[in-house]
Design a protein around this motif. Structure first.
Motif, PDB file in Angstrom:
ATOM      1  N   ARG A   1       0.832  -1.206   0.000  1.00 36.11           N
ATOM      2  CA  ARG A   1       0.000   0.000   0.000  1.00 36.11           C
ATOM      3  C   ARG A   1       0.863   1.251   0.000  1.00 36.11           C
ATOM      4  NH1 ARG A   1      -1.626   2.022   5.318  1.00 36.11           N
ATOM      5  NH2 ARG A   1      -0.235   1.150   6.871  1.00 36.11           N
ATOM      6  N   TYR A   2       0.208   2.392  -0.149  1.00 37.17           N
ATOM      7  CA  TYR A   2       0.881   3.687  -0.112  1.00 37.17           C
ATOM      8  C   TYR A   2       1.022   4.149   1.334  1.00 37.17           C
ATOM      9  CZ  TYR A   2       0.316   4.278  -5.141  1.00 37.17           C
ATOM     10  OH  TYR A   2       0.396   4.124  -6.496  1.00 37.17           O
ATOM     11  N   MET A   3       2.138   4.799   1.594  1.00 38.78           N
ATOM     12  CA  MET A   3       2.407   5.352   2.916  1.00 38.78           C
ATOM     13  C   MET A   3       2.753   6.827   2.774  1.00 38.78           C
ATOM     14  SD  MET A   3       2.131   2.784   4.984  1.00 38.78           S
ATOM     15  CE  MET A   3       2.801   3.563   6.440  1.00 38.78           C
ATOM     16  N   ALA A   4       2.161   7.664   3.630  1.00 41.94           N
ATOM     17  CA  ALA A   4       2.534   9.075   3.656  1.00 41.94           C
ATOM     18  C   ALA A   4       3.878   9.187   4.363  1.00 41.94           C
ATOM     19  CB  ALA A   4       1.475   9.893   4.379  1.00 41.94           C
ATOM     20  N   VAL A   5       4.847   9.807   3.711  1.00 39.27           N
ATOM     21  CA  VAL A   5       6.153  10.029   4.315  1.00 39.27           C
ATOM     22  C   VAL A   5       6.120  11.335   5.101  1.00 39.27           C
ATOM     23  CG1 VAL A   5       8.614  10.354   3.812  1.00 39.27           C
ATOM     24  CG2 VAL A   5       7.271   8.717   2.489  1.00 39.27           C
ATOM     25  N   MET A   6       5.314  12.283   4.616  1.00 41.12           N
ATOM     26  CA  MET A   6       5.084  13.561   5.294  1.00 41.12           C
ATOM     27  C   MET A   6       3.572  13.765   5.387  1.00 41.12           C
ATOM     28  SD  MET A   6       7.759  15.926   3.095  1.00 41.12           S
ATOM     29  CE  MET A   6       7.045  17.415   3.742  1.00 41.12           C
TER      30      MET A   6
ATOM     31  N   PHE B   1       1.907  16.052   4.261  1.00 38.02           N
ATOM     32  CA  PHE B   1       1.496  16.526   2.938  1.00 38.02           C
ATOM     33  C   PHE B   1       1.013  15.368   2.048  1.00 38.02           C
ATOM     34  CE2 PHE B   1       2.960  17.689  -1.451  1.00 38.02           C
ATOM     35  CZ  PHE B   1       2.118  18.770  -1.658  1.00 38.02           C
ATOM     36  N   GLY B   2       1.520  14.158   2.256  1.00 42.97           N
ATOM     37  CA  GLY B   2       1.182  13.017   1.417  1.00 42.97           C
ATOM     38  C   GLY B   2       0.022  12.175   1.904  1.00 42.97           C
ATOM     39  N   LYS B   3      -0.543  12.495   3.057  1.00 38.32           N
ATOM     40  CA  LYS B   3      -1.600  11.669   3.634  1.00 38.32           C
ATOM     41  C   LYS B   3      -2.842  11.591   2.753  1.00 38.32           C
ATOM     42  CE  LYS B   3      -4.248  10.760   7.833  1.00 38.32           C
ATOM     43  NZ  LYS B   3      -4.997   9.802   7.086  1.00 38.32           N
ATOM     44  N   ALA B   4      -3.268  12.698   2.198  1.00 36.40           N
ATOM     45  CA  ALA B   4      -4.469  12.710   1.340  1.00 36.40           C
ATOM     46  C   ALA B   4      -4.266  11.827   0.109  1.00 36.40           C
ATOM     47  CB  ALA B   4      -4.830  14.137   0.937  1.00 36.40           C
ATOM     48  N   ASP B   5      -3.074  11.919  -0.511  1.00 39.76           N
ATOM     49  CA  ASP B   5      -2.783  11.084  -1.672  1.00 39.76           C
ATOM     50  C   ASP B   5      -2.758   9.611  -1.286  1.00 39.76           C
ATOM     51  OD1 ASP B   5      -2.521  13.088  -3.687  1.00 39.76           O
ATOM     52  OD2 ASP B   5      -0.539  13.579  -2.902  1.00 39.76           O
ATOM     53  N   ALA B   6      -2.083   9.281  -0.189  1.00 40.82           N
ATOM     54  CA  ALA B   6      -2.003   7.887   0.259  1.00 40.82           C
ATOM     55  C   ALA B   6      -3.397   7.327   0.527  1.00 40.82           C
ATOM     56  CB  ALA B   6      -1.128   7.773   1.509  1.00 40.82           C
ATOM     57  N   ASP B   7      -4.225   8.081   1.214  1.00 40.51           N
ATOM     58  CA  ASP B   7      -5.589   7.625   1.520  1.00 40.51           C
ATOM     59  C   ASP B   7      -6.395   7.390   0.247  1.00 40.51           C
ATOM     60  OD1 ASP B   7      -5.000   7.743   4.222  1.00 40.51           O
ATOM     61  OD2 ASP B   7      -6.040   9.651   4.546  1.00 40.51           O
ATOM     62  N   LYS B   8      -6.296   8.339  -0.683  1.00 39.26           N
ATOM     63  CA  LYS B   8      -7.041   8.222  -1.942  1.00 39.26           C
ATOM     64  C   LYS B   8      -6.569   7.014  -2.744  1.00 39.26           C
ATOM     65  CE  LYS B   8      -8.117  10.620  -6.216  1.00 39.26           C
ATOM     66  NZ  LYS B   8      -7.847  11.761  -7.075  1.00 39.26           N
ATOM     67  N   TRP B   9      -5.254   6.880  -2.920  1.00 39.58           N
ATOM     68  CA  TRP B   9      -4.713   5.792  -3.738  1.00 39.58           C
ATOM     69  C   TRP B   9      -4.916   4.430  -3.089  1.00 39.58           C
ATOM     70  CZ3 TRP B   9       0.372   8.912  -4.690  1.00 39.58           C
ATOM     71  CH2 TRP B   9       0.104   9.959  -5.593  1.00 39.58           C
ATOM     72  N   ASN B  10      -4.866   4.359  -1.769  1.00 43.53           N
ATOM     73  CA  ASN B  10      -5.104   3.091  -1.077  1.00 43.53           C
ATOM     74  C   ASN B  10      -6.555   2.632  -1.207  1.00 43.53           C
ATOM     75  OD1 ASN B  10      -2.495   2.517  -0.169  1.00 43.53           O
ATOM     76  ND2 ASN B  10      -2.749   3.809   1.630  1.00 43.53           N
TER      77      ASN B  10
END
Length: 121
Positions: A65-70, A72-81
């Protein structure tokens, strides 16, 4: 009168917007990375995303799965997951991207480099 003032205001706003667009610059990068252990027996695929040289989100095949490194990346990780099709495609990259290129490109390049280094040493 009024028309000239409106036109000058619109032109001024346009020029300000143009200056802002020209002054604002940023760098977005994406890096596909394959990590090999014992040839292709153990392969880890990372799909890493950077904004102005700072990684903000990544796909990790070990986690699946996708992981937010910062933050700033949480929204992208949540959407892509939440996209099961995308996750399946990313998981398949271990074979389609990493193992395929290891056998076709990287392995031979490493062998050639090994021979060159060996002759000079």
């Amino acid at each position: 009168g009024w028309d000239r003032w409106a036109l000058e205001s619109l032109l001024t706003a346009f020029l300000l917007l143009l200056l802002l667009l020209l002054a604002a610059h940023f760098l977005v990068q994406r890096k596909g990375e394959c990590l090999f252990l014992n040839g292709t027996q153990r392969v880890r695929y990372l799909d890493r995303y950077f904004y102005d040289r700072q990684e903000f989100v990544r796909f990790d095949s070990d986690l699946g799965r996708y992981m937010a490194v910062m933050a700033f990346g949480k929204a992208d990780a949540d959407k892509w997951n939440g996209d099961k099709q995308l996750l399946q495609e990313q998981k398949a990259e271990v074979d389609f991207f990493c193992r395929h290129n290891y056998q076709g490109l990287s392995y031979e390049a490493a062998k050639r480099e090994e021979r060159v280094v060996g002759r000079r040493g």
